[in-house]
Design a protein around this motif. Structure first.
Motif, PDB file in Angstrom:
ATOM      1  N   LEU A  80       0.892  -1.064  -0.061  1.00  0.00           N
ATOM      2  CA  LEU A  80       0.098  -0.097  -0.004  1.00  0.00           C
ATOM      3  C   LEU A  80       0.779   1.288   0.111  1.00  0.00           C
ATOM      4  N   ASN A  81       2.135   1.211   0.708  1.00  0.00           N
ATOM      5  CA  ASN A  81       2.731   2.318   0.683  1.00  0.00           C
ATOM      6  C   ASN A  81       3.485   2.733  -0.517  1.00  0.00           C
ATOM      7  N   GLU A  82       4.102   1.599  -1.285  1.00  0.00           N
ATOM      8  CA  GLU A  82       4.589   1.938  -2.480  1.00  0.00           C
ATOM      9  C   GLU A  82       3.531   2.265  -3.588  1.00  0.00           C
ATOM     10  N   ALA A  83       2.260   1.816  -3.642  1.00  0.00           N
ATOM     11  CA  ALA A  83       1.317   2.030  -4.313  1.00  0.00           C
ATOM     12  C   ALA A  83       0.993   3.483  -4.261  1.00  0.00           C
ATOM     13  N   GLY A  84       0.829   3.988  -2.889  1.00  0.00           N
ATOM     14  CA  GLY A  84       0.328   5.406  -2.491  1.00  0.00           C
ATOM     15  C   GLY A  84       1.683   6.450  -3.239  1.00  0.00           C
ATOM     16  N   LEU A  85       2.845   6.247  -2.733  1.00  0.00           N
ATOM     17  CA  LEU A  85       3.818   6.667  -3.490  1.00  0.00           C
ATOM     18  C   LEU A  85       3.863   7.076  -5.128  1.00  0.00           C
ATOM     19  N   ILE A  86       3.563   6.129  -5.684  1.00  0.00           N
ATOM     20  CA  ILE A  86       3.514   6.014  -7.069  1.00  0.00           C
ATOM     21  C   ILE A  86       2.197   7.014  -7.345  1.00  0.00           C
ATOM     22  N   GLU A  87       1.276   6.765  -6.781  1.00  0.00           N
ATOM     23  CA  GLU A  87      -0.046   7.723  -6.878  1.00  0.00           C
ATOM     24  C   GLU A  87       0.359   9.197  -6.863  1.00  0.00           C
ATOM     25  N   ALA A  88       1.012   9.321  -5.809  1.00  0.00           N
ATOM     26  CA  ALA A  88       1.334  10.733  -5.272  1.00  0.00           C
ATOM     27  C   ALA A  88       2.502  11.324  -6.366  1.00  0.00           C
ATOM     28  N   TYR A  90       2.885  10.266  -9.711  1.00  0.00           N
ATOM     29  CA  TYR A  90       2.666  10.149 -11.092  1.00  0.00           C
ATOM     30  C   TYR A  90       1.074  10.366 -11.236  1.00  0.00           C
ATOM     31  N   LYS A  91       0.093  10.537 -10.180  1.00  0.00           N
ATOM     32  CA  LYS A  91      -1.369  10.421 -10.136  1.00  0.00           C
ATOM     33  C   LYS A  91      -1.783   9.326 -11.026  1.00  0.00           C
ATOM     34  N   LEU A  92      -1.214   8.098 -10.804  1.00  0.00           N
ATOM     35  CA  LEU A  92      -1.632   7.082 -11.586  1.00  0.00           C
ATOM     36  C   LEU A  92      -1.234   5.827 -10.659  1.00  0.00           C
ATOM     37  N   SER A  93      -2.079   4.660 -10.794  1.00  0.00           N
ATOM     38  CA  SER A  93      -1.668   3.315  -9.977  1.00  0.00           C
ATOM     39  C   SER A  93      -0.473   2.985 -10.773  1.00  0.00           C
ATOM     40  N   PRO A  94       0.120   2.007 -10.190  1.00  0.00           N
ATOM     41  CA  PRO A  94       1.069   1.228 -10.631  1.00  0.00           C
ATOM     42  C   PRO A  94       1.132   0.501 -12.199  1.00  0.00           C
ATOM     43  N   ILE A  95       0.085  -0.040 -12.188  1.00  0.00           N
ATOM     44  CA  ILE A  95      -0.301  -0.666 -13.340  1.00  0.00           C
ATOM     45  C   ILE A  95      -0.477   0.553 -14.573  1.00  0.00           C
ATOM     46  N   MET A  96      -1.386   1.371 -14.190  1.00  0.00           N
ATOM     47  CA  MET A  96      -1.590   2.612 -15.163  1.00  0.00           C
ATOM     48  C   MET A  96      -0.240   3.344 -15.718  1.00  0.00           C
ATOM     49  N   LEU A  97       0.435   3.477 -14.632  1.00  0.00           N
ATOM     50  CA  LEU A  97       1.812   4.126 -14.996  1.00  0.00           C
ATOM     51  C   LEU A  97       2.554   3.158 -15.913  1.00  0.00           C
ATOM     52  N   LEU A  98       2.808   1.863 -15.652  1.00  0.00           N
ATOM     53  CA  LEU A  98       3.538   1.048 -16.670  1.00  0.00           C
ATOM     54  C   LEU A  98       2.797   0.799 -18.080  1.00  0.00           C
ATOM     55  N   HIS A  99       1.313   1.138 -18.358  1.00  0.00           N
ATOM     56  CA  HIS A  99       0.506   1.079 -19.302  1.00  0.00           C
ATOM     57  C   HIS A  99       0.985   2.516 -20.085  1.00  0.00           C
ATOM     58  N   GLY A 111       3.619  -9.405  -7.121  1.00  0.00           N
ATOM     59  CA  GLY A 111       3.020  -8.923  -5.684  1.00  0.00           C
ATOM     60  C   GLY A 111       1.795  -8.526  -5.897  1.00  0.00           C
ATOM     61  N   GLY A 112       1.054  -7.373  -6.639  1.00  0.00           N
ATOM     62  CA  GLY A 112      -0.019  -7.296  -6.716  1.00  0.00           C
ATOM     63  C   GLY A 112      -0.917  -6.925  -5.883  1.00  0.00           C
ATOM     64  N   VAL A 113      -0.705  -6.891  -4.613  1.00  0.00           N
ATOM     65  CA  VAL A 113      -1.909  -6.916  -3.348  1.00  0.00           C
ATOM     66  C   VAL A 113      -2.849  -5.723  -3.573  1.00  0.00           C
ATOM     67  N   CYS A 114      -2.308  -4.629  -4.248  1.00  0.00           N
ATOM     68  CA  CYS A 114      -2.990  -3.288  -4.212  1.00  0.00           C
ATOM     69  C   CYS A 114      -3.662  -3.189  -5.763  1.00  0.00           C
ATOM     70  N   LEU A 115      -3.951  -4.358  -6.405  1.00  0.00           N
ATOM     71  CA  LEU A 115      -4.510  -4.241  -7.600  1.00  0.00           C
ATOM     72  C   LEU A 115      -6.090  -3.953  -7.597  1.00  0.00           C
ATOM     73  N   ASP A 116      -6.568  -2.984  -8.268  1.00  0.00           N
ATOM     74  CA  ASP A 116      -7.774  -2.726  -8.041  1.00  0.00           C
ATOM     75  C   ASP A 116      -8.665  -3.362  -9.398  1.00  0.00           C
ATOM     76  N   ASN A 117      -9.988  -3.181  -9.591  1.00  0.00           N
ATOM     77  CA  ASN A 117     -10.687  -3.729 -10.861  1.00  0.00           C
ATOM     78  C   ASN A 117     -10.334  -3.126 -12.123  1.00  0.00           C
ATOM     79  N   ASP A 118      -9.795  -1.832 -12.186  1.00  0.00           N
ATOM     80  CA  ASP A 118      -9.386  -1.465 -13.415  1.00  0.00           C
ATOM     81  C   ASP A 118      -8.185  -1.894 -13.708  1.00  0.00           C
ATOM     82  N   ASP A 119      -7.250  -2.044 -12.807  1.00  0.00           N
ATOM     83  CA  ASP A 119      -5.893  -2.641 -13.038  1.00  0.00           C
ATOM     84  C   ASP A 119      -6.156  -3.994 -13.478  1.00  0.00           C
TER      85      ASP A 119
END
Length: 205
Positions: A80-88, A90-99, A111-119
């Motif tokens: 959750l911490n890593e995903a939050g820092l990426i969001e802060a 880049y304003k994107l989830s990690p998966i959306m950033l890779l995309h 890993g993928g514990v913070c994947l949501d439905n859109d991811d």
């Protein structure tokens, strides 16, 4: 064939419970059962491994993948911490950033514990595999990846032992047993994953 789809320590030991190990790290191994993904920056002559999207060399690694046509195993949305820092940042989830960077289709996400439905929908659309690390994710307090939701979407799911801290023998069978128990707990049902599901995860199919 059983595949330990993500191991960062002692792949020789890990071979005791499976047929093939995908090793991610700096070392080289001359063993047909070990497929190596080197850390980016250490003699990049093939497929690479990125421990986190917060790594300073992450964007350079993306450029390397795009220009070389190689693949990348990347730990993403694993905490959750890593995903939050990426969001802060880049304003994107990690998966959306890779995309957004154009490399998602060339990635295996670990890993993928913070994947949501859109991811998950995007990963399914791009044919991106997910590798879960059940004992490590639970042991480090990261959480549990949405395995059932991923399988439902047709995402190819594999399993790995990571650094072995919570699975000292790097036993893939023990990892699979823990995966089933954790999935049952998350889904609140005794048969959240079928025997065929577990078999396909062990075979990374």
């Amino acid at each position: 064939m059983k595949i330990n789809a993500f191991c960062t320590v002692d792949p020789i030991k890990a071979l005791g419970s499976c047929d093939r190990v995908i090793y991610c790290g700096e070392s080289r191994f001359d063993d047909d059962g070990i497929l190596c993904h080197r850390l980016f920056g250490s003699e990049n002559s093939g497929d690479i491994y990125i421990p986190t999207l917060l790594d300073e060399s992450f964007e350079d690694a993306c450029d390397y993948v795009l220009t070389s046509g190689k693949r990348m195993i990347v730990r993403a949305a694993y905490d959750l911490n890593e995903a939050g820092l990426i969001e802060a940042r880049y304003k994107l989830s990690p998966i959306m950033l890779l995309h957004r960077l154009g490399v998602l289709e060339r990635c295996t996400v670990v890993g993928g514990v913070c994947l949501d439905n859109d991811d998950l929908d995007l990963m399914a659309q791009e044919g991106v595999p997910l590798v879960v690390t059940p004992t490590a994710s639970a042991g480090y307090g990261y959480g549990f990846a949405p395995v059932c939701a991923a399988k439902k979407r047709g995402i190819r799911v594999g399993i790995g032992t990571f650094d072995g801290r919570y699975n000292e023998s790097s036993d893939l069978n023990a990892e699979a047993k823990f995966l089933l128990l954790a999935s049952n707990a998350e889904m609140r049902t005794e048969n959240s994953l079928s025997e065929l599901d577990i078999q396909s995860i062990l075979e990374f199919k």
